[in-house]
Design a protein around this motif. Structure first.
Motif, PDB file in Angstrom:
ATOM      1  N   PHE B   7       0.845 -29.445 -25.123  1.00 25.35           N
ATOM      2  CA  PHE B   7       0.700 -28.201 -24.363  1.00 25.35           C
ATOM      3  C   PHE B   7      -0.377 -28.359 -23.292  1.00 25.35           C
ATOM      4  O   PHE B   7      -0.180 -28.015 -22.132  1.00 25.35           O
ATOM      5  N   ARG B   8      -1.518 -28.932 -23.719  1.00 29.15           N
ATOM      6  CA  ARG B   8      -2.648 -29.060 -22.796  1.00 29.15           C
ATOM      7  C   ARG B   8      -2.307 -29.998 -21.639  1.00 29.15           C
ATOM      8  O   ARG B   8      -2.636 -29.733 -20.492  1.00 29.15           O
ATOM      9  N   GLU B   9      -1.614 -31.090 -21.959  1.00 31.71           N
ATOM     10  CA  GLU B   9      -1.235 -32.030 -20.903  1.00 31.71           C
ATOM     11  C   GLU B   9      -0.307 -31.378 -19.882  1.00 31.71           C
ATOM     12  O   GLU B   9      -0.430 -31.602 -18.680  1.00 31.71           O
ATOM     13  N   GLY B  10       0.633 -30.560 -20.391  1.00 28.78           N
ATOM     14  CA  GLY B  10       1.536 -29.848 -19.498  1.00 28.78           C
ATOM     15  C   GLY B  10       0.760 -28.877 -18.611  1.00 28.78           C
ATOM     16  O   GLY B  10       0.987 -28.788 -17.398  1.00 28.78           O
ATOM     17  N   PHE B  11      -0.175 -28.154 -19.244  1.00 27.15           N
ATOM     18  CA  PHE B  11      -0.983 -27.154 -18.536  1.00 27.15           C
ATOM     19  C   PHE B  11      -1.833 -27.821 -17.456  1.00 27.15           C
ATOM     20  O   PHE B  11      -1.783 -27.430 -16.281  1.00 27.15           O
ATOM     21  N   VAL B  12      -2.583 -28.856 -17.849  1.00 24.57           N
ATOM     22  CA  VAL B  12      -3.499 -29.521 -16.914  1.00 24.57           C
ATOM     23  C   VAL B  12      -2.721 -30.223 -15.798  1.00 24.57           C
ATOM     24  O   VAL B  12      -3.102 -30.171 -14.631  1.00 24.57           O
TER      25      VAL B  12
END
Lengths: 115, 232
Positions: B7-12
């Motif tokens: 999720f974080r990788e997608g967000f960032v």
């Protein structure tokens, strides 16, 4: 009709229609098999749709569709080509954005300086 | 923990794209304020419609006093490309539970689609790619709301000489330029590009959907022809 009511009617109806468009084939093909020819055609959706979105934004005035003056359009087209080249080489959004905006500002300044 | 990381990788990963769409959102917010909408109506519009093209059209037509049916139809036609995006994303989302499909569909925008097709197409496991896509979509959605409100309240302070509107096509160019590696994609783009300008006189932005369809057909034909040629 009251202006606020009309605005919220637009928000509700367009919001619903947008969501149904977005869900449409995702829902349909979750149960059915995607036909082979269609699956092949889907590969060309990004290139075709994004190009159709971009070109009018580069060459036309926003909203009206009236063509801008050449001195305003030429820097935009040139900057778009520079940005396209950088995007092709780097796959990087920010570099593409920076290259495009800087080229546009430089060209606009050059045209203003020439007169 | 890997779920949170996807999720974080997608967000960032989407943050640069969010910076690119920020000027577009500012323009939408300025338009809503100019049309006399209240700030919460403007927020409702960006949060629920979540489409810059539809928001700008709606605001322009409302200000011009167009009937409700005309506004709705114009915005719907401009949003028809979502049907194509939905179709193109469908094979990737197929292995996911229905609730995920319904949730991710709401976040389907031009930018989320381009990033999603690239990430799912890279062959990641569906669940992992879905969490990545969710992060990317939420980054886009939340930054869109913030920048729409910023445009509503302070957007008119931005000088016109900055040509900030040019950032809108630039973020689409960043999405489409990497596509120009495969010959059929180039054919699709060239045909679509000619058609969208040639058909610019059509009402309700119908040139967009017509050009897109022509481009997709051209790309598919080029792909089939190339395959036949290499098989010989």
């Amino acid at each position: 009709m009251d202006a606020t009511l009309k605005l919220w009617a637009v928000i509700a109806i367009v919001g619903t229609l947008n969501y149904l468009s977005r869900l449409s084939f995702i829902a349909i093909f979750s149960r059915r098999h995607v036909p082979v020819l269609l699956a092949r055609a889907f590969r060309y959706v990004p290139a075709a749709m994004l190009t159709a979105l971009v070109l009018p934004m580069v060459v036309e005035a926003s909203g009206g569709g009236a063509v801008r003056a050449a001195s305003a359009v030429v820097p935009r087209i040139a900057a778009a080509i520079v940005a396209g080249f950088v995007g092709f080489r780097t796959h990087n959004t920010l570099k593409t954005l920076a290259a495009g905006m800087l080229s546009l500002w430089l060209l606009q300044a050059a045209i203003a300086w020439i007169g | 923990m890997t779920a949170a990381r996807d999720f974080r990788e997608g967000f960032v990963g989407m943050i640069p794209v969010c910076i690119g769409t920020a000027p577009f959102a500012l323009v939408c917010g300025v338009g809503a304020a100019a049309a006399g909408a209240s700030w919460w109506s403007a927020l409702g519009m960006s949060a629920i419609m979540f489409s810059g093209a539809a928001q700008i059209l709606a605001v322009q037509l409302l200000a011009a006093g167009a009937p409700l049916a005309v506004i709705v139809l114009t915005c719907f036609v401009a949003g028809l490309r979502f049907l194509m995006y939905s179709a193109a994303m469908a094979p990737y989302l197929r292995p996911l539970p229905q609730r995920w499909q319904q949730g991710l569909a709401f976040l389907l925008t031009d930018q989320a689609f381009a990033a999603g097709v690239r990430h799912f197409g890279a062959g990641h496991p569906p669940r992992q790619a879905a969490r990545h896509y969710l992060g990317a979509g939420i980054a886009l959605w939340s930054s869109w709301q913030v920048m729409n409100l910023a445009g509503y309240f302070v957007g008119n302070l931005i000088p016109a000489t900055w040509s900030l509107d040019f950032a809108v096509p630039l973020c689409f160019i960043a999405l489409v330029a990497p596509q120009f590696r495969a010959m059929p994609s180039i054919v699709a783009a060239v045909i679509s590009g000619f058609a969208v300008l040639a058909l610019a006189g059509l009402p309700m932005k119908l040139n967009l959907i017509a050009a897109g369809t022509l481009g997709i057909v051209a790309g598919t034909v080029a792909d089939l022809a190339k395959e036949r040629w290499t098989r010989r």
